[in-house]
Write a protein that holds these residues in place. Structure first.
Motif, PDB file in Angstrom:
ATOM      1  N   ARG A 224      -4.407  46.358   9.391  1.00  0.00           N
ATOM      2  CA  ARG A 224      -4.075  46.664   7.994  1.00  0.00           C
ATOM      3  C   ARG A 224      -5.316  46.429   7.139  1.00  0.00           C
ATOM      4  O   ARG A 224      -5.947  45.380   7.217  1.00  0.00           O
ATOM      5  CB  ARG A 224      -2.936  45.737   7.550  1.00  0.00           C
ATOM      6  CG  ARG A 224      -2.354  46.023   6.179  1.00  0.00           C
ATOM      7  CD  ARG A 224      -1.312  47.118   6.250  1.00  0.00           C
ATOM      8  NE  ARG A 224      -0.516  47.153   5.016  1.00  0.00           N
ATOM      9  CZ  ARG A 224       0.644  46.540   4.874  1.00  0.00           C
ATOM     10  NH1 ARG A 224       1.145  45.818   5.873  1.00  0.00           N
ATOM     11  NH2 ARG A 224       1.309  46.632   3.743  1.00  0.00           N
ATOM     12  N   HIS A 226      -5.274  47.607   3.670  1.00  0.00           N
ATOM     13  CA  HIS A 226      -4.859  47.774   2.267  1.00  0.00           C
ATOM     14  C   HIS A 226      -3.336  47.679   2.246  1.00  0.00           C
ATOM     15  O   HIS A 226      -2.682  47.846   3.272  1.00  0.00           O
ATOM     16  CB  HIS A 226      -5.329  49.138   1.747  1.00  0.00           C
ATOM     17  CG  HIS A 226      -5.170  49.348   0.276  1.00  0.00           C
ATOM     18  ND1 HIS A 226      -3.979  49.734  -0.283  1.00  0.00           N
ATOM     19  CD2 HIS A 226      -6.060  49.225  -0.742  1.00  0.00           C
ATOM     20  CE1 HIS A 226      -4.142  49.849  -1.593  1.00  0.00           C
ATOM     21  NE2 HIS A 226      -5.388  49.544  -1.903  1.00  0.00           N
ATOM     22  N   ARG A 227      -2.797  47.428   1.076  1.00  0.00           N
ATOM     23  CA  ARG A 227      -1.341  47.377   0.971  1.00  0.00           C
ATOM     24  C   ARG A 227      -0.701  48.680   1.411  1.00  0.00           C
ATOM     25  O   ARG A 227       0.420  48.694   1.912  1.00  0.00           O
ATOM     26  CB  ARG A 227      -0.950  47.067  -0.472  1.00  0.00           C
ATOM     27  CG  ARG A 227       0.527  46.827  -0.682  1.00  0.00           C
ATOM     28  CD  ARG A 227       0.791  46.301  -2.071  1.00  0.00           C
ATOM     29  NE  ARG A 227       0.466  47.313  -3.080  1.00  0.00           N
ATOM     30  CZ  ARG A 227       1.347  48.204  -3.551  1.00  0.00           C
ATOM     31  NH1 ARG A 227       2.582  48.199  -3.108  1.00  0.00           N
ATOM     32  NH2 ARG A 227       0.991  49.081  -4.467  1.00  0.00           N
ATOM     33  N   GLU A 246     -14.409  44.785  -2.612  1.00  0.00           N
ATOM     34  CA  GLU A 246     -13.678  45.815  -1.876  1.00  0.00           C
ATOM     35  C   GLU A 246     -14.661  46.629  -1.034  1.00  0.00           C
ATOM     36  O   GLU A 246     -15.876  46.401  -1.070  1.00  0.00           O
ATOM     37  CB  GLU A 246     -12.928  46.720  -2.856  1.00  0.00           C
ATOM     38  CG  GLU A 246     -11.907  45.968  -3.699  1.00  0.00           C
ATOM     39  CD  GLU A 246     -11.229  46.855  -4.716  1.00  0.00           C
ATOM     40  OE1 GLU A 246     -11.773  47.941  -5.001  1.00  0.00           O
ATOM     41  OE2 GLU A 246     -10.164  46.467  -5.224  1.00  0.00           O
ATOM     42  N   CYS A 259     -10.424  49.816   1.448  1.00  0.00           N
ATOM     43  CA  CYS A 259     -10.141  48.505   2.020  1.00  0.00           C
ATOM     44  C   CYS A 259     -10.160  47.495   0.878  1.00  0.00           C
ATOM     45  O   CYS A 259     -11.168  47.348   0.187  1.00  0.00           O
ATOM     46  CB  CYS A 259     -11.174  48.134   3.085  1.00  0.00           C
ATOM     47  SG  CYS A 259     -10.856  46.541   3.891  1.00  0.00           S
ATOM     48  N   SER A 260      -9.055  46.819   0.657  1.00  0.00           N
ATOM     49  CA  SER A 260      -8.948  45.896  -0.460  1.00  0.00           C
ATOM     50  C   SER A 260      -9.661  44.576  -0.166  1.00  0.00           C
ATOM     51  O   SER A 260      -9.957  44.248   0.992  1.00  0.00           O
ATOM     52  CB  SER A 260      -7.481  45.629  -0.793  1.00  0.00           C
ATOM     53  OG  SER A 260      -6.862  44.919   0.249  1.00  0.00           O
ATOM     54  N   ARG A 261      -9.937  43.831  -1.206  1.00  0.00           N
ATOM     55  CA  ARG A 261     -10.631  42.548  -1.081  1.00  0.00           C
ATOM     56  C   ARG A 261      -9.825  41.577  -0.220  1.00  0.00           C
ATOM     57  O   ARG A 261     -10.390  40.759   0.504  1.00  0.00           O
ATOM     58  CB  ARG A 261     -10.863  41.972  -2.477  1.00  0.00           C
ATOM     59  CG  ARG A 261     -11.572  40.640  -2.508  1.00  0.00           C
ATOM     60  CD  ARG A 261     -11.919  40.250  -3.928  1.00  0.00           C
ATOM     61  NE  ARG A 261     -10.742  40.303  -4.784  1.00  0.00           N
ATOM     62  CZ  ARG A 261     -10.771  40.109  -6.101  1.00  0.00           C
ATOM     63  NH1 ARG A 261     -11.925  39.890  -6.711  1.00  0.00           N
ATOM     64  NH2 ARG A 261      -9.652  40.161  -6.811  1.00  0.00           N
ATOM     65  N   ARG A 262      -8.512  41.689  -0.292  1.00  0.00           N
ATOM     66  CA  ARG A 262      -7.651  40.790   0.485  1.00  0.00           C
ATOM     67  C   ARG A 262      -7.774  41.028   1.977  1.00  0.00           C
ATOM     68  O   ARG A 262      -7.776  40.078   2.777  1.00  0.00           O
ATOM     69  CB  ARG A 262      -6.207  40.985   0.031  1.00  0.00           C
ATOM     70  CG  ARG A 262      -5.182  40.248   0.887  1.00  0.00           C
ATOM     71  CD  ARG A 262      -3.774  40.644   0.488  1.00  0.00           C
ATOM     72  NE  ARG A 262      -2.781  40.069   1.387  1.00  0.00           N
ATOM     73  CZ  ARG A 262      -1.494  40.357   1.367  1.00  0.00           C
ATOM     74  NH1 ARG A 262      -1.025  41.224   0.467  1.00  0.00           N
ATOM     75  NH2 ARG A 262      -0.652  39.803   2.218  1.00  0.00           N
ATOM     76  N   TYR A 263      -7.879  42.303   2.386  1.00  0.00           N
ATOM     77  CA  TYR A 263      -7.864  42.630   3.805  1.00  0.00           C
ATOM     78  C   TYR A 263      -9.254  42.770   4.418  1.00  0.00           C
ATOM     79  O   TYR A 263      -9.373  42.829   5.648  1.00  0.00           O
ATOM     80  CB  TYR A 263      -7.088  43.930   4.043  1.00  0.00           C
ATOM     81  CG  TYR A 263      -5.606  43.787   3.844  1.00  0.00           C
ATOM     82  CD1 TYR A 263      -4.802  43.246   4.839  1.00  0.00           C
ATOM     83  CD2 TYR A 263      -4.995  44.190   2.656  1.00  0.00           C
ATOM     84  CE1 TYR A 263      -3.431  43.123   4.662  1.00  0.00           C
ATOM     85  CE2 TYR A 263      -3.629  44.064   2.471  1.00  0.00           C
ATOM     86  CZ  TYR A 263      -2.846  43.526   3.480  1.00  0.00           C
ATOM     87  OH  TYR A 263      -1.489  43.393   3.301  1.00  0.00           O
ATOM     88  N   VAL A 266     -10.191  40.089   6.988  1.00  0.00           N
ATOM     89  CA  VAL A 266      -9.411  40.273   8.207  1.00  0.00           C
ATOM     90  C   VAL A 266     -10.036  41.360   9.075  1.00  0.00           C
ATOM     91  O   VAL A 266     -10.153  41.219  10.299  1.00  0.00           O
ATOM     92  CB  VAL A 266      -7.955  40.631   7.868  1.00  0.00           C
ATOM     93  CG1 VAL A 266      -7.136  40.867   9.138  1.00  0.00           C
ATOM     94  CG2 VAL A 266      -7.326  39.541   7.020  1.00  0.00           C
TER      95      VAL A 266
END
Length: 281
Positions: A224, A226-227, A246, A259-263, A266
């Motif tokens: 994953r 991104h949301r 990002e 690709c979001s900063r959160r993922y 990962v």
């Protein structure tokens, strides 16, 4: 292609309405009407609707209507029609005032409450027609491109492959069924209650949530990012860092996936693990 459809629809509809309005005025003897007025009325409305279509498309994609949820979501669609109509009417009147001023005339608006109610009763029908066109287009596109579904358990005997982690998906296209390997999926994007599976230049909608799909796919191949996005690591070519932490992922087919900063951490961790595993002992 979609933009051309909406442009032609507005052009044909507005032109037809303007011509019939002018013909009706001549038939009834309304000599005070100028020839250009019906065209201003119709195209000011049509242009604003054209500008509102992307917002309606986004809303219908974010909260799609289906047989299993229409009772819960229909009130929200009706509620959304109010601000949409208000934006349409205000922008339409502004365009008409500008057009009339350019012709040396003044556009008169009647009692605002009456005008807004009258226009809303017309707008809600146009709003429903736009939603019908959007859903009809999506339905036709799914039928032409093919719609994927998970393999069901057989009526008798054990399943050929695990149902919880299928190696293949069933795709129905133009009345024919064929199988696609989940390992061939290059990336997937969430779209309301569906997830579009992209492989070999085609998108196959699968009615599932992104979270549920992530659990069913092989964790050794998919990650994953991104949301609303998930990729197959085998098809990742490069990572382009962006501001704010990002990134933009360049895929083997030329697509660009956010690709979001959160993922992002990962993803980098997964790539590091895969590289270590590939190194000789």
């Amino acid at each position: 292609m979609e933009l051309l459809f909406w442009l032609l629809l507005v052009l044909i509809n507005c032109s037809g309405n303007a011509i019939t309005t002018w013909m009706d005025a001549n038939r009834s003897g309304a000599a005070s009407m100028q020839w250009w007025e019906p065209w201003v009325w119709e195209f000011s409305s049509g242009l604003v609707w054209l500008l509102l279509v992307p917002a309606i498309v986004w809303f219908s994609r974010r909260w799609p209507l289906h047989l299993d949820n229409w009772r819960q979501r229909l009130p929200w669609y009706l509620l959304a029609s109010v601000p949409i109509s208000l934006l349409h009417v205000l922008a339409m009147f502004a365009l008409r005032m500008l057009a009339y001023a350019a012709m040396g005339e003044r556009y008169q608006v009647g009692v605002w409450v009456d005008e807004l109610l009258y226009e809303y009763l017309k707008d809600v029908r146009t709003y429903a027609a736009i939603l019908f066109c959007i859903d009809g287009y999506r339905f036709l596109r799914r039928r032409l491109q093919g719609e994927a579904q998970l393999l069901a358990a057989p009526d008798e005997g054990p399943p050929v492959e695990p149902i919880e982690h299928p190696e293949r998906l069933l795709v129905r296209k133009l009345g024919h069924d064929f199988l696609i390997a989940t390992a061939d999926i290059e990336w997937a994007q969430a779209a309301g209650n569906y997830v579009n599976l992209h492989l070999r230049g085609h998108d196959y909608p699968l009615r599932i949530t992104m979270a549920a799909l992530e659990l069913k796919l092989d964790v050794a191949c998919f990650v994953r990012v991104h949301r609303s996005w998930l990729i197959n690591l085998a098809h990742l070519v490069s990572i382009e860092p962006l501001e704010g932490g990002e990134a933009l992922l360049h895929m083997s087919d030329g697509s660009e996936v956010p690709c979001s900063r959160r993922y992002l951490p990962v993803l980098k961790s997964r790539l590091s693990e895969d590289r270590e595993l590939s190194l000789p002992a």
